[in-house]
Design an enzyme around this catalytic site. Structure first.
Site, PDB file in Angstrom:
ATOM      1  N   HIS A 188     -26.773  85.472  12.206  1.00 12.33           N
ATOM      2  CA  HIS A 188     -26.477  84.622  10.876  1.00 12.33           C
ATOM      3  C   HIS A 188     -27.805  84.733  10.053  1.00 12.33           C
ATOM      4  O   HIS A 188     -27.931  85.113   8.699  1.00 12.33           O
ATOM      5  CB  HIS A 188     -26.327  83.291  10.958  1.00 12.33           C
ATOM      6  CG  HIS A 188     -27.334  82.511  11.769  1.00 12.33           C
ATOM      7  ND1 HIS A 188     -27.235  82.381  13.295  1.00 12.33           N
ATOM      8  CD2 HIS A 188     -28.300  81.589  11.317  1.00 12.33           C
ATOM      9  CE1 HIS A 188     -28.222  81.646  13.568  1.00 12.33           C
ATOM     10  NE2 HIS A 188     -28.932  81.172  12.557  1.00 12.33           N
ATOM     11  N   LYS A 192     -33.460  87.617   7.531  1.00  8.82           N
ATOM     12  CA  LYS A 192     -35.089  87.305   7.728  1.00  8.82           C
ATOM     13  C   LYS A 192     -35.828  88.272   8.105  1.00  8.82           C
ATOM     14  O   LYS A 192     -37.304  88.007   8.022  1.00  8.82           O
ATOM     15  CB  LYS A 192     -34.925  86.044   8.655  1.00  8.82           C
ATOM     16  CG  LYS A 192     -34.542  84.720   8.087  1.00  8.82           C
ATOM     17  CD  LYS A 192     -35.141  83.504   8.842  1.00  8.82           C
ATOM     18  CE  LYS A 192     -34.574  82.369   8.431  1.00  8.82           C
ATOM     19  NZ  LYS A 192     -34.904  81.288   9.370  1.00  8.82           N
ATOM     20  N   HIS A 243     -23.854  81.269   5.205  1.00  8.73           N
ATOM     21  CA  HIS A 243     -24.014  80.224   6.347  1.00  8.73           C
ATOM     22  C   HIS A 243     -24.798  79.216   5.476  1.00  8.73           C
ATOM     23  O   HIS A 243     -24.861  78.085   6.026  1.00  8.73           O
ATOM     24  CB  HIS A 243     -24.731  80.532   7.425  1.00  8.73           C
ATOM     25  CG  HIS A 243     -26.021  81.246   7.193  1.00  8.73           C
ATOM     26  ND1 HIS A 243     -26.247  82.432   6.909  1.00  8.73           N
ATOM     27  CD2 HIS A 243     -27.205  80.671   7.646  1.00  8.73           C
ATOM     28  CE1 HIS A 243     -27.451  82.425   7.004  1.00  8.73           C
ATOM     29  NE2 HIS A 243     -28.188  81.660   7.517  1.00  8.73           N
TER      30      HIS A 243
HETATM   31 FE   LIG Z   1     -30.218  80.985   7.292  1.00  5.04          FE
HETATM   32 FE   LIG Z   2     -30.660  80.055  12.842  1.00  4.93          FE
END
Ligand SMILES: [Fe+2]
Ligand SMILES: [Fe+2]
Length: 329
Positions: A188, A192, A243
């Site tokens: 998910h 990042k 998400h």
């Molecule tokens: Fe996230």
């Molecule tokens: Fe997470």
């Protein structure tokens, strides 16, 4: 007789009957398999420990060789497949063997073609399971690499995967999709990777501009996972992108409302928040289970799909079991 093929596959035959041992060895050798044999469990386990075997053919003759032997073999040697042999009039044991994790069963009296087919089938199942395991292992390690700056271990992603699978099961998803969400959910936050450390790890509140950068991890994740023909990765993309959407439309990146948000992402939203609140962060200690639930219940109709949220509340004992299993540091 056809020429023996590559005998790199090793099979262990466990039976007290010498005739069965001889027949199986002869038939399977002719197919290019290498066979070993033993007559009782302890000896079988020693052979399994000392050799790299692919399959055990276990003649289930109680008391020593029963379904329990099969269960224990699966537990001790999860990388080895098992096929059971039972008497023709003992189909009940055959069914139990399947439940205990056998790839298949053969009824006595044995017949060569049937044995050969069943063994090649069991080996195929075994290879497929090994490939799935390898796939899972690879994904977890790569996702962990992405989350390295944030997480000292891979526990968070593994738990989010397991929580999501538990929710999907409670929502009556089919088996294949439950397995897929267990892995897809772990990806998910893959976007990042593109968010700078300075922002991601900061304890103080983020400025509006910095928050805009953090929000982009959803779209970057979707881009990384874009364009695959595999349903697992298509689901992972859907989750990465959505998400952080919220039921009332106040989420990001698109502000989708209600069922416009894919169900997979609605599931992961709950699994992820539950886990994140339960673990200590650089900028705050872990919340108690009670606080986690209070915080989350406040978002039942705004943040989460209320139907899935109620499922989550029903599943709390299961979530707690997963937490203990993949333990918090
Ligand atoms: Fe996230
Ligand atoms: Fe997470």
């Amino acid at each position: 007789m056809k020429e023996a093929a590559d005998n790199s596959v090793d099979i262990l035959i466990v039976t007290r009957e010498s005739q069965i041992r001889e027949d199986l060895t002869r038939w399977l050798n002719a197919e290019g398999y290498h066979c070993m044999a033993s007559v009782e469990p302890a000896e079988a386990w020693t052979i399994l420990q000392e050799n790299d075997l692919s399959l055990v053919i276990a003649d289930l003759e109680p008391p020593e060789l029963d379904v329990d032997f099969l269960t224990k073999t699966r537990e001790k040697f999860p990388d080895v497949g098992v096929t059971a042999l039972t008497d023709f009039d003992n189909r009940e044991t055959a069914v139990q063997a399947l439940k205990a994790g056998a790839y298949g069963y053969l009824l006595k009296p044995l017949e060569e073609t049937e044995v050969v087919n069943s063994v090649s089938n069991a080996l195929l199942c075994h290879r497929t399971a090994a490939i799935q395991q390898r796939e899972k292992d690879l994904v977890l390690r790569l996702v962990w690499a992405v989350e390295w700056r944030d997480e000292a271990t891979d526990d968070h992603i593994r738990r989010v995967g397991l929580y999501s699978a538990a929710l999907a099961k409670a929502l009556n998803w089919e088996k294949q999709r439950i397995d897929e969400i267990e892995l897809a959910a772990t990806m998910h936050d893959i976007g990042k990777v593109a968010v700078a450390d300075g922002i991601q790890l900061r304890a103080e509140r983020l400025t509006k501009e910095e928050f805009a950068v953090v929000r982009k991890h959803t779209q970057i994740g979707a881009r990384i996972l874009d364009g695959s023909r595999f349903s697992l990765l298509r689901m992972a993309r859907e989750i990465a992108l959505n998400h952080h959407e919220k039921w009332d439309g106040s989420g990001y990146p698109k502000g989708l409302v209600g069922e416009k948000i894919p169900e997979s992402a609605r599931i992961v939203a709950i699994a992820d928040v539950y886990d994140v609140l339960s673990i200590p962060r650089i900028y705050r200690p872990a919340h108690s289970e009670e606080d986690v639930l209070d915080i989350m219940k406040a978002g039942r109709d705004q943040h989460y799909d209320p139907r899935i949220f109620d499922c989550f509340l029903d599943l709390l004992p299961e979530f707690q079991r997963i937490r203990t299993e993949i333990s918090l540091d």
